[in-house]
Scaffold this motif. Sequence first.
Motif, PDB file in Angstrom:
ATOM      1  N   PHE A  16     -21.202  -6.649 -28.893  1.00  0.00           N
ATOM      2  CA  PHE A  16     -22.303  -6.079 -30.286  1.00  0.00           C
ATOM      3  C   PHE A  16     -22.995  -5.210 -30.488  1.00  0.00           C
ATOM      4  O   PHE A  16     -23.727  -4.865 -30.637  1.00  0.00           O
ATOM      5  N   LYS A  17     -23.565  -5.673 -29.299  1.00  0.00           N
ATOM      6  CA  LYS A  17     -25.220  -5.788 -28.988  1.00  0.00           C
ATOM      7  C   LYS A  17     -24.654  -3.963 -28.273  1.00  0.00           C
ATOM      8  O   LYS A  17     -25.703  -3.477 -28.353  1.00  0.00           O
ATOM      9  N   VAL A  18     -24.076  -3.993 -27.414  1.00  0.00           N
ATOM     10  CA  VAL A  18     -23.694  -2.730 -26.611  1.00  0.00           C
ATOM     11  C   VAL A  18     -23.301  -1.785 -28.014  1.00  0.00           C
ATOM     12  O   VAL A  18     -23.680  -0.847 -27.586  1.00  0.00           O
ATOM     13  N   ILE A  19     -22.862  -2.487 -28.610  1.00  0.00           N
ATOM     14  CA  ILE A  19     -22.446  -1.140 -29.858  1.00  0.00           C
ATOM     15  C   ILE A  19     -23.514  -0.411 -30.810  1.00  0.00           C
ATOM     16  O   ILE A  19     -23.925   0.635 -30.760  1.00  0.00           O
ATOM     17  N   GLU A  20     -24.478  -1.353 -31.018  1.00  0.00           N
ATOM     18  CA  GLU A  20     -25.434  -1.936 -31.436  1.00  0.00           C
ATOM     19  C   GLU A  20     -26.670  -0.563 -30.220  1.00  0.00           C
ATOM     20  O   GLU A  20     -27.280   0.082 -31.008  1.00  0.00           O
ATOM     21  N   ARG A  21     -26.261  -0.878 -29.028  1.00  0.00           N
ATOM     22  CA  ARG A  21     -28.083  -0.228 -28.262  1.00  0.00           C
ATOM     23  C   ARG A  21     -26.607   0.880 -28.350  1.00  0.00           C
ATOM     24  O   ARG A  21     -28.102   2.024 -28.405  1.00  0.00           O
ATOM     25  N   TYR A  22     -26.057   1.587 -27.953  1.00  0.00           N
ATOM     26  CA  TYR A  22     -25.606   2.534 -27.179  1.00  0.00           C
ATOM     27  C   TYR A  22     -24.727   3.694 -28.249  1.00  0.00           C
ATOM     28  O   TYR A  22     -24.498   4.898 -28.500  1.00  0.00           O
ATOM     29  N   GLN A  23     -24.241   3.070 -29.786  1.00  0.00           N
ATOM     30  CA  GLN A  23     -24.037   4.124 -30.855  1.00  0.00           C
ATOM     31  C   GLN A  23     -24.525   5.178 -31.160  1.00  0.00           C
ATOM     32  O   GLN A  23     -26.002   4.855 -31.682  1.00  0.00           O
ATOM     33  N   SER A  24     -24.224   6.419 -31.341  1.00  0.00           N
ATOM     34  CA  SER A  24     -25.221   7.135 -31.792  1.00  0.00           C
ATOM     35  C   SER A  24     -25.086   7.845 -32.915  1.00  0.00           C
ATOM     36  O   SER A  24     -26.472   8.103 -33.319  1.00  0.00           O
ATOM     37  N   GLY A  25     -23.944   6.938 -34.736  1.00  0.00           N
ATOM     38  CA  GLY A  25     -24.263   7.754 -35.615  1.00  0.00           C
ATOM     39  C   GLY A  25     -23.663   8.478 -36.285  1.00  0.00           C
ATOM     40  O   GLY A  25     -23.041   9.382 -36.899  1.00  0.00           O
ATOM     41  N   PHE A  26     -23.124   9.869 -34.747  1.00  0.00           N
ATOM     42  CA  PHE A  26     -22.396  10.832 -34.876  1.00  0.00           C
ATOM     43  C   PHE A  26     -21.010  10.311 -35.710  1.00  0.00           C
ATOM     44  O   PHE A  26     -20.613   9.840 -34.952  1.00  0.00           O
ATOM     45  N   THR A  27     -19.767  11.295 -36.125  1.00  0.00           N
ATOM     46  CA  THR A  27     -18.884  10.573 -36.760  1.00  0.00           C
ATOM     47  C   THR A  27     -17.943  11.919 -35.534  1.00  0.00           C
ATOM     48  O   THR A  27     -18.587  12.823 -35.124  1.00  0.00           O
ATOM     49  N   PRO A  28     -17.093  11.218 -35.268  1.00  0.00           N
ATOM     50  CA  PRO A  28     -16.060  12.120 -34.400  1.00  0.00           C
ATOM     51  C   PRO A  28     -15.873  13.587 -34.719  1.00  0.00           C
ATOM     52  O   PRO A  28     -15.991  13.341 -35.922  1.00  0.00           O
ATOM     53  N   PRO A  29     -15.646  14.627 -33.845  1.00  0.00           N
ATOM     54  CA  PRO A  29     -15.688  16.439 -33.915  1.00  0.00           C
ATOM     55  C   PRO A  29     -14.025  16.048 -34.939  1.00  0.00           C
ATOM     56  O   PRO A  29     -13.164  15.052 -35.244  1.00  0.00           O
ATOM     57  N   THR A  30     -14.567  16.833 -36.411  1.00  0.00           N
ATOM     58  CA  THR A  30     -12.871  17.129 -36.869  1.00  0.00           C
ATOM     59  C   THR A  30     -12.192  18.792 -35.776  1.00  0.00           C
ATOM     60  O   THR A  30     -13.018  18.441 -35.100  1.00  0.00           O
ATOM     61  N   ASP A  83     -35.308  12.892 -29.514  1.00  0.00           N
ATOM     62  CA  ASP A  83     -34.001  13.112 -28.230  1.00  0.00           C
ATOM     63  C   ASP A  83     -33.505  12.445 -28.236  1.00  0.00           C
ATOM     64  O   ASP A  83     -32.618  12.002 -27.573  1.00  0.00           O
ATOM     65  N   LEU A  84     -32.939  11.593 -29.598  1.00  0.00           N
ATOM     66  CA  LEU A  84     -32.030  10.217 -29.467  1.00  0.00           C
ATOM     67  C   LEU A  84     -30.999  10.394 -30.532  1.00  0.00           C
ATOM     68  O   LEU A  84     -31.311  11.711 -31.154  1.00  0.00           O
ATOM     69  N   PRO A  85     -29.488  10.163 -30.710  1.00  0.00           N
ATOM     70  CA  PRO A  85     -28.928  10.196 -31.071  1.00  0.00           C
ATOM     71  C   PRO A  85     -29.156   9.845 -32.469  1.00  0.00           C
ATOM     72  O   PRO A  85     -30.234   8.716 -32.547  1.00  0.00           O
ATOM     73  N   PRO A  86     -28.842   9.843 -33.822  1.00  0.00           N
ATOM     74  CA  PRO A  86     -29.434   9.221 -34.680  1.00  0.00           C
ATOM     75  C   PRO A  86     -29.537   8.129 -35.274  1.00  0.00           C
ATOM     76  O   PRO A  86     -30.423   7.482 -35.309  1.00  0.00           O
ATOM     77  N   SER A  87     -28.617   7.119 -34.954  1.00  0.00           N
ATOM     78  CA  SER A  87     -28.906   6.015 -35.288  1.00  0.00           C
ATOM     79  C   SER A  87     -29.793   5.270 -33.818  1.00  0.00           C
ATOM     80  O   SER A  87     -30.147   4.370 -34.718  1.00  0.00           O
ATOM     81  N   GLN A  88     -29.478   5.821 -32.612  1.00  0.00           N
ATOM     82  CA  GLN A  88     -31.326   4.772 -32.186  1.00  0.00           C
ATOM     83  C   GLN A  88     -32.182   5.092 -31.964  1.00  0.00           C
ATOM     84  O   GLN A  88     -32.928   4.611 -33.138  1.00  0.00           O
ATOM     85  N   ARG A  89     -31.985   6.740 -33.078  1.00  0.00           N
ATOM     86  CA  ARG A  89     -33.461   7.128 -33.492  1.00  0.00           C
ATOM     87  C   ARG A  89     -33.748   6.464 -34.377  1.00  0.00           C
ATOM     88  O   ARG A  89     -34.600   6.096 -35.097  1.00  0.00           O
TER      89      ARG A  89
END
Length: 357
Positions: free
Chosen positions: A264-278, A332-338
């Motif tokens: 779960f901590k790996v998810i928290e660390r690297y999750q970008s917050g972006f949604t997969p492309p349509t 410069d970070l993805p939304p979730s990390q930012r």
Amino acid sequence: MSWGTQLWDQYENISSQTNKGIEFLEKYCSFIQDRLAIEKEYATKLRRLAKSYQPKKREEEDNEFSSCQAFRNVLKEINDLAGQREVVAESLEQRIVQGIQVLSKALRDERKRCLNEGTSLQQTLTAQLSALDRAKRNYEKAFRESERAVENHKKADMDLNLSRAEVERYKNIMTAKIQQSDDAKNEYANQLQKTNNLQRQHYGVALPTVFNRLQELDEKRTGGIREFIIGTAEVESAVAPIIARCMEGIVKAGESINEKEDSFKVIERYQSGFTPPTDIPFDDLSKHNPDSPLDSRVLSNHFTVKGTISKGVKKRTAIFSFFGSNKEDFSDLPPSQRRKKLQAKIAELQHKLNQEV
């Protein structure tokens, strides 16, 4: 059973045996010295090993994982184990090695005194035996001379051609030789009595006393080895509870690892917050105005296939200008990390503000 009675004639073998026994004791001392050197080296290498695997500063982010935390605890227990090996080495040196050295010196000194006394007794007996041998040879010589003198006197007494004065001379010689023979006989008897008395005292009392002291010395040496061997086990037993606690700590560290939590901590660390492309729509070129610019056919989705912000989207940095540069606002970070970084920054600033108030 005692050496004094059973080994009364084995002086050289007893001397050799006691010397070999002390040499064996000193050999065991060398064994313990080599062992404690290994213990010290082992402890030093364990400490060096634990130190070399301590997390580096650049690896601090990984310390949040339970496996990394467990490994840090293992290193701590390994360092404690090294300390216990040092305790073992120190105890072996103070209790066993020094004890053997003291005992060995005492045994060698006592053995030397016993052997010197035994040598002195043997020399005294040898001197008396030599005196007896001389007395016996003197007696044998005097006896033969007296026999010849008696024989010569008999011949002279029967010889009618000899004068009475000549016969008297042979008689006087005979009398003197007989007296010398009797004196030599008495001296021989006296020396024989002295020799027998000394020999009886030598083999019955004096030498057995020395041999019994050497036996006590050897038994003390043997008993000492027994105590020293037991002592090494007691040294190990003394640190066994602490070593057991170290092992328990290592087991506890292993049991603290939670693979689900780390995942779960790996998810928290690297999750970008972006949604997969349509899905990418079909671009029917026949329905487009050929005069329209190429940019009008850009996908309405602001995200590229790679999931990054397209160049056509204007970055909103004004609202974060109070953080300073773009690097400080984590743009410069993805939304979730930012978001996580900004929340941490806000908490930090709030804490500083509360301290100032």
